[in-house]
Scaffold this motif. Structure first.
Motif, mmCIF file in Angstrom:
data_model
loop_
_atom_site.group_PDB
_atom_site.id
_atom_site.type_symbol
_atom_site.label_atom_id
_atom_site.label_comp_id
_atom_site.label_asym_id
_atom_site.label_seq_id
_atom_site.Cartn_x
_atom_site.Cartn_y
_atom_site.Cartn_z
ATOM 1 N N VAL A 225 30.439 37.146 43.221
ATOM 2 C CA VAL A 225 31.260 36.732 42.135
ATOM 3 C C VAL A 225 31.963 35.619 42.465
ATOM 4 C CG1 VAL A 225 33.099 37.314 40.294
ATOM 5 C CG2 VAL A 225 31.370 38.815 40.974
ATOM 6 N N ILE A 226 32.596 35.554 43.686
ATOM 7 C CA ILE A 226 33.334 34.381 44.262
ATOM 8 C C ILE A 226 32.636 33.222 44.287
ATOM 9 C CG2 ILE A 226 34.699 33.631 46.173
ATOM 10 C CD1 ILE A 226 35.915 36.281 46.553
ATOM 11 N N ALA A 227 31.371 33.679 45.158
ATOM 12 C CA ALA A 227 30.487 32.549 45.129
ATOM 13 C C ALA A 227 29.887 31.610 43.955
ATOM 14 C CB ALA A 227 28.959 32.775 46.047
ATOM 15 N N ASP A 228 29.695 32.648 42.951
ATOM 16 C CA ASP A 228 29.309 32.110 41.639
ATOM 17 C C ASP A 228 30.606 31.098 41.329
ATOM 18 O OD1 ASP A 228 26.763 32.742 41.510
ATOM 19 O OD2 ASP A 228 27.378 34.691 40.356
ATOM 20 N N GLY A 229 31.703 31.390 41.332
ATOM 21 C CA GLY A 229 32.846 30.704 40.995
ATOM 22 C C GLY A 229 32.978 29.343 41.478
ATOM 23 N N ILE A 230 32.785 29.552 42.882
ATOM 24 C CA ILE A 230 33.062 28.250 43.713
ATOM 25 C C ILE A 230 31.750 27.131 43.259
ATOM 26 C CG2 ILE A 230 32.781 27.544 46.028
ATOM 27 C CD1 ILE A 230 34.279 29.954 46.935
ATOM 28 N N ILE A 231 30.690 27.861 43.620
ATOM 29 C CA ILE A 231 29.381 26.747 43.112
ATOM 30 C C ILE A 231 29.549 26.134 41.706
ATOM 31 C CG2 ILE A 231 26.998 26.823 43.302
ATOM 32 C CD1 ILE A 231 26.889 29.034 45.314
ATOM 33 N N THR A 232 29.750 27.123 40.743
ATOM 34 C CA THR A 232 30.012 26.569 39.370
ATOM 35 C C THR A 232 31.026 25.596 39.137
ATOM 36 O OG1 THR A 232 29.025 28.645 38.477
ATOM 37 C CG2 THR A 232 30.215 27.107 36.933
ATOM 38 N N ARG A 233 31.885 25.583 39.843
ATOM 39 C CA ARG A 233 33.029 24.595 39.788
ATOM 40 C C ARG A 233 32.756 23.251 40.474
ATOM 41 N NH1 ARG A 233 35.697 29.420 38.761
ATOM 42 N NH2 ARG A 233 37.222 29.588 37.395
ATOM 43 N N LEU A 234 31.975 23.351 41.632
ATOM 44 C CA LEU A 234 31.768 22.176 42.307
ATOM 45 C C LEU A 234 30.385 21.447 41.765
ATOM 46 C CD1 LEU A 234 32.454 23.559 46.071
ATOM 47 C CD2 LEU A 234 33.779 21.989 44.737
ATOM 48 N N THR A 235 29.732 22.187 41.279
ATOM 49 C CA THR A 235 28.281 21.685 40.887
ATOM 50 C C THR A 235 28.142 21.524 39.143
ATOM 51 O OG1 THR A 235 26.953 23.717 40.870
ATOM 52 C CG2 THR A 235 27.191 22.291 43.017
#
Length: 319
Positions: A225-235
Motif C-alpha cells: 500500500v505504501i509502495a503504491d502511494g509512493i510510486i503513484t505520486r512520483l510517476t
C-alpha cells in the motif's frame, strides 16, 4: 618596491599584475580587451561607457563564481557536466532535442516529475547532474538526496526534525533523488518516505535516477500500500519516464570536438519528446501554469544526511 617608469606603469603586464593583487582580474582583462577596440583607439568611447562595461564585467564574473559555488555545494557526482558535451548514442532513449528541452528546466517550473532509469554506465547520473546544475544556475532552488543518506537520515529523525525537513523540501523547486531504491528500506523508513512524498507532491518537481526498472520498484518495499502511494505520486500526474537503454556510457567529448555528438531529431513523436501524462493530456513544455522558481536559498541533503543551506552568496550554512 621598484618604481616603474611611465611606460611600464601603463603596460598591460602591470595592469594585469595589479588586477591579480586586488582580485580584479576579470576587470583588468576586460579593460585590456577594450583598449584593443577601434572605438577606444579613436577616442570615441566615453568614460561613462567604459566604466559601465567594466562594472558589468565584474558583475557577470561574480555572479558566475557565486553560481559555481552553489553548484559545487550540491555535491553532484559530475558538477561540471553540461548537456553540450554529452555524447548521444542511437540507443540511449534520449534525443538531443529532448536534452535541450529538459535543460531549459521548464518542467521544473511546472512542478512536473522526471524519472530516468537504465543500467549502470548508461549515463543516467550524468544527465541528472547536468539538469540539477542547470536548474541551480537558472536560480531554481535545488535539493540533492542520495538514497542511502536519505534512508539513514529518516531512520534517526525525530518528529520535529521530519517536519523541518518536509518544510525545507516543500520550499524547493527541484528535488533530485539519486540512486532511488538502490537499497531496501526498513518498514519505518518506507512509512516516513511515504509521508514525505505525500507532502512534497505538487509542491516541487522531483527528478529520480534509478538503476532499478520502474516496474520493479514495488518489490523494494515491504508494504504494497505504501509502495503504491509512493510510486503513484512520483510517476503519475505530469511525469516523464525515460529508460536509457544503451550500454555505451554517455561521456564528455574531446574539447575540440564538443558538440559533434548531436544528432538530428526532426520527428516530434520520436522518443525523447516531452509528453505530459496528467489528467488534461497536456504535451511538451508549453502552456499550463506552475511555480515560477524564484531565486532563493538552496536546500541539500549531503552525504552525511544533514540538511544544509546555501545563502545568496553561495556560502554553506548548516541547519
Amino acid at each position: 618596491m621598484k618604481k616603474l617608469s611611465g611606460t611600464e606603469r601603463l603596460s598591460d603586464e602591470n595592469i594585469l599584475s595589479l588586477g591579480r593583487k586586488l582580485h580584479l582580474t576579470p576587470l583588468t582583462q576586460c579593460f585590456i580587451g577594450i583598449t584593443q577596440e577601434k572605438e577606444y583607439r579613436d577616442d570615441a568611447l566615453s568614460y561613462r561607457e567604459l566604466i559601465v562595461r567594466l562594472l558589468e564585467t565584474m558583475e557577470a564574473s561574480r555572479t558566475e563564481r557565486r553560481l559555481n559555488r552553489q553548484v559545487a555545494g550540491l555535491g553532484l557526482t559530475h558538477p561540471d557536466a553540461v548537456i553540450e558535451n554529452m555524447l548521444f548514442e542511437s540507443r540511449t532513449g534520449l534525443s538531443p532535442r529532448m536534452a535541450r528541452e529538459l535543460n531549459t528546466c521548464e518542467w521544473v517550473r511546472h512542478k512536473w516529475n522526471l524519472i530516468i532509469t537504465g543500467p549502470s554506465g548508461s549515463g543516467k547520473t550524468w544527465i541528472c547532474d547536468c539538469l540539477a546544475a542547470s536548474a541551480r544556475r537558472l536560480g531554481l532552488k535545488t535539493a540533492v538526496l542520495r538514497w542511502s543518506s536519505l534512508m539513514a537520515r529518516l531512520a534517526v529523525l525525530s518528529a520535529d526534525d521530519f517536519e523541518h525537513m518536509a518544510a525545507e523540501l516543500m520550499n524547493t523547486d527541484l528535488i533530485y533523488i539519486d540512486r532511488f531504491v538502490s537499497g531496501i528500506p526498513s518498514p519505518e523508513c518506507e512509512a516516513l518516505l511515504g509521508h514525505l512524498v505525500d507532502r512534497i507532491d505538487g509542491k516541487a518537481a522531483v527528478m529520480i535516477n534509478s538503476q532499478v526498472a520502474r516496474q520493479d520498484w514495488k518489490k523494494r518495499f515491504s508494504d504494497p500500500v505504501i509502495a503504491d502511494g509512493i510510486i503513484t505520486r512520483l510517476t503519475g500526474g505530469y511525469a516523464q519516464i525515460l529508460t536509457i537503454d544503451s550500454t555505451v556510457s554517455m561521456r564528455t567529448l574531446d574539447p575540440q570536438n564538443a558538440g559533434s555528438g548531436w544528432s538530428p531529431c526532426t520527428d516530434d513523436s520520436a522518443p525523447g519528446t516531452l509528453q505530459g501524462t496528467g489528467n488534461h493530456g497536456e504535451t511538451c513544455l508549453g502552456g499550463g501554469t506552475g511555480g515560477t522558481g524564484t531565486p532563493g536559498t538552496l536546500s541539500t541533503l549531503q552525504g552525511t544526511g544533514t540538511l544544509s543551506t546555501l545563502n545568496e552568496n553561495g556560502d554553506e550554512e548548516k541547519n
